[in-house]
Design a protein around this motif. Sequence first.
Motif, short mmCIF file in Angstrom:
data_model
loop_
_atom_site.label_atom_id
_atom_site.label_comp_id
_atom_site.label_asym_id
_atom_site.label_seq_id
_atom_site.Cartn_x
_atom_site.Cartn_y
_atom_site.Cartn_z
N LEU A 60 -4.20 18.47 -7.58
CA LEU A 60 -5.07 18.69 -6.42
C LEU A 60 -5.65 17.37 -5.90
CD1 LEU A 60 -6.95 21.93 -7.54
CD2 LEU A 60 -5.10 21.74 -5.89
N GLY A 61 -6.05 16.50 -6.83
CA GLY A 61 -6.62 15.22 -6.41
C GLY A 61 -5.61 14.36 -5.68
N SER A 62 -4.38 14.31 -6.19
CA SER A 62 -3.34 13.50 -5.55
C SER A 62 -2.98 14.06 -4.18
CB SER A 62 -2.09 13.46 -6.44
OG SER A 62 -2.38 12.86 -7.68
N ILE A 63 -2.86 15.38 -4.09
CA ILE A 63 -2.54 16.00 -2.80
C ILE A 63 -3.65 15.75 -1.79
CG2 ILE A 63 -2.21 18.22 -1.64
CD1 ILE A 63 -0.73 19.19 -4.12
N ASP A 64 -4.90 15.87 -2.25
CA ASP A 64 -6.04 15.64 -1.35
C ASP A 64 -6.03 14.21 -0.80
OD1 ASP A 64 -8.65 16.53 -0.22
OD2 ASP A 64 -9.41 14.92 -1.50
N THR A 65 -5.70 13.24 -1.65
CA THR A 65 -5.64 11.84 -1.21
C THR A 65 -4.51 11.64 -0.21
OG1 THR A 65 -6.49 11.14 -3.36
CG2 THR A 65 -5.44 9.46 -2.00
N LEU A 66 -3.36 12.26 -0.49
CA LEU A 66 -2.21 12.10 0.41
C LEU A 66 -2.46 12.73 1.78
CD1 LEU A 66 0.71 12.81 -2.08
CD2 LEU A 66 0.27 10.65 -0.91
N GLN A 67 -3.29 13.77 1.82
CA GLN A 67 -3.53 14.49 3.08
C GLN A 67 -4.66 13.88 3.91
OE1 GLN A 67 -4.19 18.51 1.70
NE2 GLN A 67 -2.04 19.08 2.01
N GLN A 68 -5.36 12.91 3.39
CA GLN A 68 -6.44 12.27 4.17
C GLN A 68 -5.85 11.48 5.34
OE1 GLN A 68 -9.02 9.94 1.69
NE2 GLN A 68 -9.63 11.67 0.39
N ARG A 69 -6.28 11.84 6.53
CA ARG A 69 -5.71 11.22 7.73
C ARG A 69 -6.43 9.93 8.11
NH1 ARG A 69 -4.84 16.55 11.67
NH2 ARG A 69 -3.43 17.68 10.22
N ASN A 70 -7.65 9.78 7.67
CA ASN A 70 -8.42 8.58 8.06
C ASN A 70 -8.22 7.43 7.09
OD1 ASN A 70 -9.68 9.90 5.99
ND2 ASN A 70 -11.77 9.52 6.71
N VAL A 71 -7.32 7.62 6.11
CA VAL A 71 -7.04 6.55 5.13
C VAL A 71 -5.55 6.24 5.18
CG1 VAL A 71 -7.06 5.89 2.71
CG2 VAL A 71 -8.92 7.29 3.63
N THR A 72 -5.25 4.95 5.33
CA THR A 72 -3.86 4.52 5.36
C THR A 72 -3.44 4.09 3.95
OG1 THR A 72 -4.12 3.73 7.63
CG2 THR A 72 -2.22 2.92 6.39
N LEU A 73 -2.45 4.77 3.44
CA LEU A 73 -1.97 4.49 2.09
C LEU A 73 -0.67 3.70 2.15
CD1 LEU A 73 -2.52 8.02 0.47
CD2 LEU A 73 -4.03 6.04 0.31
N SER A 74 -0.56 2.73 1.29
CA SER A 74 0.68 1.95 1.22
C SER A 74 1.78 2.82 0.61
CB SER A 74 0.47 0.70 0.37
OG SER A 74 0.18 1.06 -0.97
N ALA A 75 3.00 2.40 0.84
CA ALA A 75 4.14 3.14 0.30
C ALA A 75 4.09 3.18 -1.23
CB ALA A 75 5.45 2.49 0.76
N GLU A 76 3.60 2.08 -1.82
CA GLU A 76 3.50 2.02 -3.28
C GLU A 76 2.47 3.00 -3.80
OE1 GLU A 76 2.36 -1.23 -6.79
OE2 GLU A 76 2.49 -1.86 -4.69
N THR A 77 1.32 3.11 -3.09
CA THR A 77 0.28 4.06 -3.51
C THR A 77 0.76 5.50 -3.36
OG1 THR A 77 -1.44 2.50 -2.83
CG2 THR A 77 -2.10 4.78 -3.13
N GLN A 78 1.45 5.77 -2.25
CA GLN A 78 1.99 7.11 -2.04
C GLN A 78 2.98 7.50 -3.14
OE1 GLN A 78 3.47 7.83 1.93
NE2 GLN A 78 1.79 6.70 2.88
N GLN A 79 3.83 6.52 -3.49
CA GLN A 79 4.81 6.79 -4.55
C GLN A 79 4.11 7.05 -5.88
OE1 GLN A 79 8.20 7.10 -4.17
NE2 GLN A 79 8.11 7.79 -6.29
N LEU A 82 1.07 8.29 -6.31
CA LEU A 82 0.45 9.61 -6.27
C LEU A 82 1.50 10.72 -6.44
CD1 LEU A 82 -2.10 9.04 -3.36
CD2 LEU A 82 -2.65 9.40 -5.78
N GLN A 83 2.65 10.52 -5.84
CA GLN A 83 3.73 11.51 -5.99
C GLN A 83 4.21 11.58 -7.44
OE1 GLN A 83 6.66 10.30 -3.12
NE2 GLN A 83 5.40 10.89 -1.36
N ASN A 84 4.26 10.41 -8.08
CA ASN A 84 4.64 10.40 -9.50
C ASN A 84 3.60 11.12 -10.36
OD1 ASN A 84 6.94 8.93 -8.94
ND2 ASN A 84 6.02 6.94 -9.40
N GLU A 85 2.31 10.97 -9.99
CA GLU A 85 1.25 11.67 -10.71
C GLU A 85 1.40 13.18 -10.56
OE1 GLU A 85 -1.27 10.73 -12.72
OE2 GLU A 85 -0.39 8.73 -12.73
#
Length: 369
Positions: A148-167, A169-172
């Motif tokens: 839930l925490g990882s999905i919530d972070t990925l869905q935040q529109r006002n925060v720009t995540l790098s490709a490495e961070t997204q990867q 979170l997906q691994n988590e």
Amino acid sequence: MDKLTLKNLKNQYLISFLSVAAVSFSCLIVRDVIDYRIVGYLLLVVVSLLAIFLEIKPVLLGAVLSALALDFFFIRPYYTLHVDSAEDGLLLILFFIIVLINAVLTINFKRMQRAIQAKQTRASTLKLYNTLLDSLSHELRTPIAAILGSIDTLQQRNVTLSAETQQKLQNEIEKASMKLNYQVENLLNMSRLESGYIHPKLDWCDVKEIIYNVCDRLKEETKDHKIIYVIDDNLPLFKLDYGLMEQILYNLIYNASQYTPKGAKIQIEVKYEIDADYDMHIDVVKKCIITISDDGHGFPEAEIDKVFDKFYRLQNSKTGGTGLGLSIVKGFVEVQNGTIKLSNAEEGGAVFEMVFAVDCLPTNTVENE
């Protein structure tokens, strides 16, 4: 009252009648050489034994028949219920009272024992399931929170995540999902074991392939460990259940990765042995022996016999774990007519040895075909 209960009760009445009749007839043959008081003692013993195994009504029948048999066959005058002396009459009455009291007390004691056992069983079951719920509250909540925490972070529109961070979170999410799936599978497997619905589907299996597949699934959990394979290249195929073997190895290797320090070695060894008895005839037993060992801290000697018990967790182990993994391993091994033994290595660490007496098929036979 159902037919089965009624039939069982009828059988108990018959047993009660035949028991008293058999003792009475045996004593009747030697009536002239034994005192009727001895016959009374023997009949009292019979009723006492009946009270241990039968219900109250058949026992009461035995008590009444014993008193009647004692009076009719062994107290003068014979073959009548009349009693000449007051002493014999008093003795007969006391015999009947003692038989009844003894029967009732034995029945009540038996019922009390059943009630205590039922209460202890309920308390034990409640304790086990409380342990399970406590474990699940941690084991399921942690991966769910991570997902839930990882999905919530990925869905935040006002925060720009790098490709490495997204990867990352997906691994988590993937890692937490796999852990969640592992716990659910253990619960389902335990349910299948307890219900007796597991029937192994034996087929030719390449144990090396199963081991490598399991280790690949656990590469994230074992990334800080050193996996050592001691497997013969010419290992034959064994007739085992592929799915059950996969779960057995998964649970053991996962357990080793979780309860050994970083950098520890996990050794997986597979041997093929043939035992032959050359006494009167040759009886060849082919064995597949799988050993999974590590150089961790091992198990406390006092707890080794308990680790395969359902819901059991080591007293000084880290928090978490449902205590189902090793009990499932034992169940899956045994349904394939195998045995599993746990011991501590002399130099330290745990050693799980599984022995399966199974059919085998040399790999060169398969290649020729």
